[in-house]
Design a protein around this motif. Structure first.
Motif, PDB file in Angstrom:
ATOM      1  N   ASP A 145     -15.020  10.446   2.578  1.00 15.88           N
ATOM      2  CA  ASP A 145     -13.862   9.545   2.648  1.00 15.88           C
ATOM      3  C   ASP A 145     -12.597  10.256   3.106  1.00 15.88           C
ATOM      4  O   ASP A 145     -11.589   9.615   3.400  1.00 15.88           O
ATOM      5  CB  ASP A 145     -13.599   8.918   1.268  1.00 15.88           C
ATOM      6  CG  ASP A 145     -14.712   7.983   0.826  1.00 15.88           C
ATOM      7  OD1 ASP A 145     -15.166   7.178   1.664  1.00 15.88           O
ATOM      8  OD2 ASP A 145     -15.142   8.061  -0.334  1.00 15.88           O
ATOM      9  N   LYS A 193     -10.543   2.623   7.559  1.00 14.34           N
ATOM     10  CA  LYS A 193     -11.204   2.021   6.404  1.00 14.34           C
ATOM     11  C   LYS A 193     -10.688   0.606   6.112  1.00 14.34           C
ATOM     12  O   LYS A 193     -11.093  -0.027   5.145  1.00 14.34           O
ATOM     13  CB  LYS A 193     -11.006   2.900   5.162  1.00 14.34           C
ATOM     14  CG  LYS A 193     -11.859   4.159   5.152  1.00 14.34           C
ATOM     15  CD  LYS A 193     -11.721   4.893   3.827  1.00 14.34           C
ATOM     16  CE  LYS A 193     -12.711   6.032   3.722  1.00 14.34           C
ATOM     17  NZ  LYS A 193     -14.108   5.577   3.593  1.00 14.34           N
ATOM     18  N   ARG A 203       0.842  -1.206   0.000  1.00 15.57           N
ATOM     19  CA  ARG A 203       0.000   0.000   0.000  1.00 15.57           C
ATOM     20  C   ARG A 203       0.872   1.249   0.000  1.00 15.57           C
ATOM     21  O   ARG A 203       1.740   1.407   0.859  1.00 15.57           O
ATOM     22  CB  ARG A 203      -0.904   0.020   1.243  1.00 15.57           C
ATOM     23  CG  ARG A 203      -1.794   1.262   1.364  1.00 15.57           C
ATOM     24  CD  ARG A 203      -2.974   1.193   0.405  1.00 15.57           C
ATOM     25  NE  ARG A 203      -3.893   0.134   0.783  1.00 15.57           N
ATOM     26  CZ  ARG A 203      -4.612  -0.574  -0.099  1.00 15.57           C
ATOM     27  NH1 ARG A 203      -4.495  -0.317  -1.389  1.00 15.57           N
ATOM     28  NH2 ARG A 203      -5.429  -1.525   0.313  1.00 15.57           N
ATOM     29  N   GLU A 237     -14.812  -0.849   5.738  1.00 13.81           N
ATOM     30  CA  GLU A 237     -15.104  -0.756   4.301  1.00 13.81           C
ATOM     31  C   GLU A 237     -14.243  -1.655   3.414  1.00 13.81           C
ATOM     32  O   GLU A 237     -14.739  -2.343   2.529  1.00 13.81           O
ATOM     33  CB  GLU A 237     -14.953   0.710   3.864  1.00 13.81           C
ATOM     34  CG  GLU A 237     -15.482   0.992   2.479  1.00 13.81           C
ATOM     35  CD  GLU A 237     -15.502   2.466   2.151  1.00 13.81           C
ATOM     36  OE1 GLU A 237     -15.738   2.800   0.974  1.00 13.81           O
ATOM     37  OE2 GLU A 237     -15.288   3.302   3.066  1.00 13.81           O
ATOM     38  N   TYR A 238     -12.944  -1.641   3.631  1.00 17.12           N
ATOM     39  CA  TYR A 238     -12.054  -2.388   2.739  1.00 17.12           C
ATOM     40  C   TYR A 238     -11.528  -3.682   3.367  1.00 17.12           C
ATOM     41  O   TYR A 238     -10.645  -4.333   2.813  1.00 17.12           O
ATOM     42  CB  TYR A 238     -10.885  -1.496   2.296  1.00 17.12           C
ATOM     43  CG  TYR A 238     -11.318  -0.390   1.361  1.00 17.12           C
ATOM     44  CD1 TYR A 238     -11.394  -0.584  -0.018  1.00 17.12           C
ATOM     45  CD2 TYR A 238     -11.699   0.860   1.865  1.00 17.12           C
ATOM     46  CE1 TYR A 238     -11.807   0.430  -0.871  1.00 17.12           C
ATOM     47  CE2 TYR A 238     -12.116   1.881   1.019  1.00 17.12           C
ATOM     48  CZ  TYR A 238     -12.168   1.661  -0.342  1.00 17.12           C
ATOM     49  OH  TYR A 238     -12.588   2.676  -1.192  1.00 17.12           O
ATOM     50  N   LEU A 250      -7.874  -0.102   5.009  1.00 15.50           N
ATOM     51  CA  LEU A 250      -6.948  -0.081   3.869  1.00 15.50           C
ATOM     52  C   LEU A 250      -5.559  -0.520   4.331  1.00 15.50           C
ATOM     53  O   LEU A 250      -4.741  -0.970   3.542  1.00 15.50           O
ATOM     54  CB  LEU A 250      -6.886   1.328   3.275  1.00 15.50           C
ATOM     55  CG  LEU A 250      -8.105   1.742   2.457  1.00 15.50           C
ATOM     56  CD1 LEU A 250      -8.180   3.261   2.317  1.00 15.50           C
ATOM     57  CD2 LEU A 250      -8.076   1.073   1.075  1.00 15.50           C
TER      58      LEU A 250
END
Length: 462
Positions: free
Chosen positions: A102, A113, A28, A245-246, A115
């Motif tokens: 967001d 989130k 990431r 969310e992710y 991520l």
């Protein structure tokens, strides 16, 4: 015999350069508006596309105003934010624009989130990327040229750091937070004490710490020189990430958790350095100088020159002259001008709950300017959903819009020259909150207590 850091690092090695750095795969990349423009220019100049744009997330945060988000009046800040948006459109990168649900501070939004996940390698052109290590990842701040490397290849050339384990054992006293733990470690180890190391935080205190607390602790790893600050993922981590969310869903979630449970240092793992501190030795803390390691317990006095070498005396004198404090002075009861709650260090929902618990039923001191700035729009919504905004409003405080805000002087929330700010942010460098501004770092509880009394206050006394 492997440490957690070794396990994640080794799983991401693409190639080893003989007598040189390691080519490390990156899961990431986070980009914000300040350090990414030159990296995108490098790709553009060479005619290169982003190699894996779906592994990259971008959002503005440093220049974002906290009073309104219709327009950025500063032309430099506005240009940086506009450039990030244009670069994301050109290179096909997901962009969380200013003012959208967001958006927020990149190091708050990433974990909330999901991520940022256990076992990942995570980088960003920002020193406080170490925050994401709290989920059980290797997370490091990198330079602009390295951002370009990751954009172009999803890899980075990096020398492997040494490993250090910092154990905190025991139960924290009332009024003591993760921020106090971090400030205590920095005072004991100094701001260079972990230079060249990746730090793993362990021990019973860490295992009992909330996810928000762990994120605060990992966030401040860079302030003692560490390349990364990791915490092994456990049930606290999984409960925090589940349903976000992710995060993986359904069977993929169950499979991921089984793999994540393996992410811990082996019982016989050997670290290059290991230190242990006792939780009961830690009190609420404040800084007195111009680096985060220059700190004391809130009921202690500023150090004196006794027993110091000439160079140490000169260094301490320089800090105290700037801060307008005296050797041996007690800072508890010292008037404050500004109070700041927020930043990627303490801009999460737990921090606002803590602040509200102190100010509830009290009133903001008239002499204090207070900026209460959530780290993301999700945090802001949580504050409203839980009725915390009403508690703050009744106490005379205004809830502002998500932004890096007064953590650094890159947006309108600047502390005027000579004024003293007590802040939950991460750095108290000369001019960090504004040219000539003076900064005392503290926890949300200490900042809250100070905001209602108008002086530096031990929250345990309220």
């Amino acid at each position: 015999m492997n440490t957690l850091f070794d396990k994640i690092w080794d799983a991401h090695v693409v190639n080893k350069v003989e007598d040189g750095p390691t080519q490390l795969y990156i899961d990431r990349l986070y980009c914000h508006e300040v350090t990414s423009p030159q990296a995108f220019d490098t790709l553009r100049d060479k005619g290169i596309k982003a190699f894996r744009p779906d592994h990259i997330i971008a959002m503005p945060d440093h220049n974002t105003p906290s009073d309104q988000q219709e327009v950025i009046n500063d032309p430099v800040g506005r240009k940086q934010v506009e450039t990030l948006k244009a670069n994301c459109e050109e290179f096909g990168i997901k962009h969380f624009a200013m003012g959208t649900k967001d958006n927020g501070i990149i190091h708050v939004v990433g974990p909330e989130k999901a991520l940022s996940l256990p076992g990942m390698t995570i980088v960003c052109g920002d020193s406080h990327t170490s925050t994401h290590g709290a989920v059980g990842a290797i997370a490091m701040g990198i330079g602009t040229s390295e951002v370009a490397q990751v954009l172009a290849s999803q890899c980075i050339l990096q020398s492997k750091p040494k490993t250090m384990r910092i154990n905190i054992e025991g139960e924290l006293q009332q009024g003591v937070t993760a921020k106090d733990v971090a400030l205590y470690i920095m005072a004991r180890m100094t701001t260079a004490g972990a230079t060249g190391y990746a730090v793993e935080y362990a021990g019973s205190t860490i295992r009992n710490m909330s996810m928000e607390g762990r994120l605060t602790l990992s966030n401040l790893s860079i302030e003692m020189g560490s390349r990364a600050g990791l915490i092994a993922p456990d049930e606290t981590t999984f409960a925090y990430l589940k349903g976000r969310e992710y995060a993986p869903k359904g069977e993929a979630w169950d499979k991921a958790v089984e793999e994540w449970k393996k992410l811990k240092s082996d019982d016989d793992a050997v670290f290059d350095k290991e230190v242990t501190y006792r939780a009961e030795d830690i009190k609420p803390r404040i800084t007195y100088g111009t680096n985060p390691g220059a700190g004391i317990a809130i009921d202690e006095c500023v150090p004196t020159y006794d027993g110091l070498s000439e160079s140490e005396k000169a260094q301490l004198k320089s800090q105290l002259d700037y801060m307008q404090f005296q050797p041996g002075e007690k800072l508890e009861g010292h008037p404050v001008d500004y109070c700041f709650l927020g930043a990627c260090t303490n801009g999460r929902i737990e921090d606002f709950r803590a602040f509200a618990s102190v100010v509830k039923g009290r009133k903001k001191a008239e002499n204090v300017v207070a900026w209460l700035v959530p780290g993301s729009w999700l945090v802001r919504q949580q504050i409203i959903d839980e009725g915390i905004d009403k508690i703050l409003e009744e106490a005379g405080f205004e809830l502002r819009l998500p932004s890096c805000s007064s953590c650094l002087a890159m947006n309108p929330d600047k502390v005027p020259a000579g004024k003293l700010s007590i802040s939950t942010s991460n750095r108290n460098f000369v001019g960090r909150q504004g040219p000539g501004a003076r900064t005392v770092l503290a926890s949300p509880l200490v900042v809250a207590a100070s905001a209602v009394t108008g002086v530096i206050t031990d929250p345990r006394k309220l």
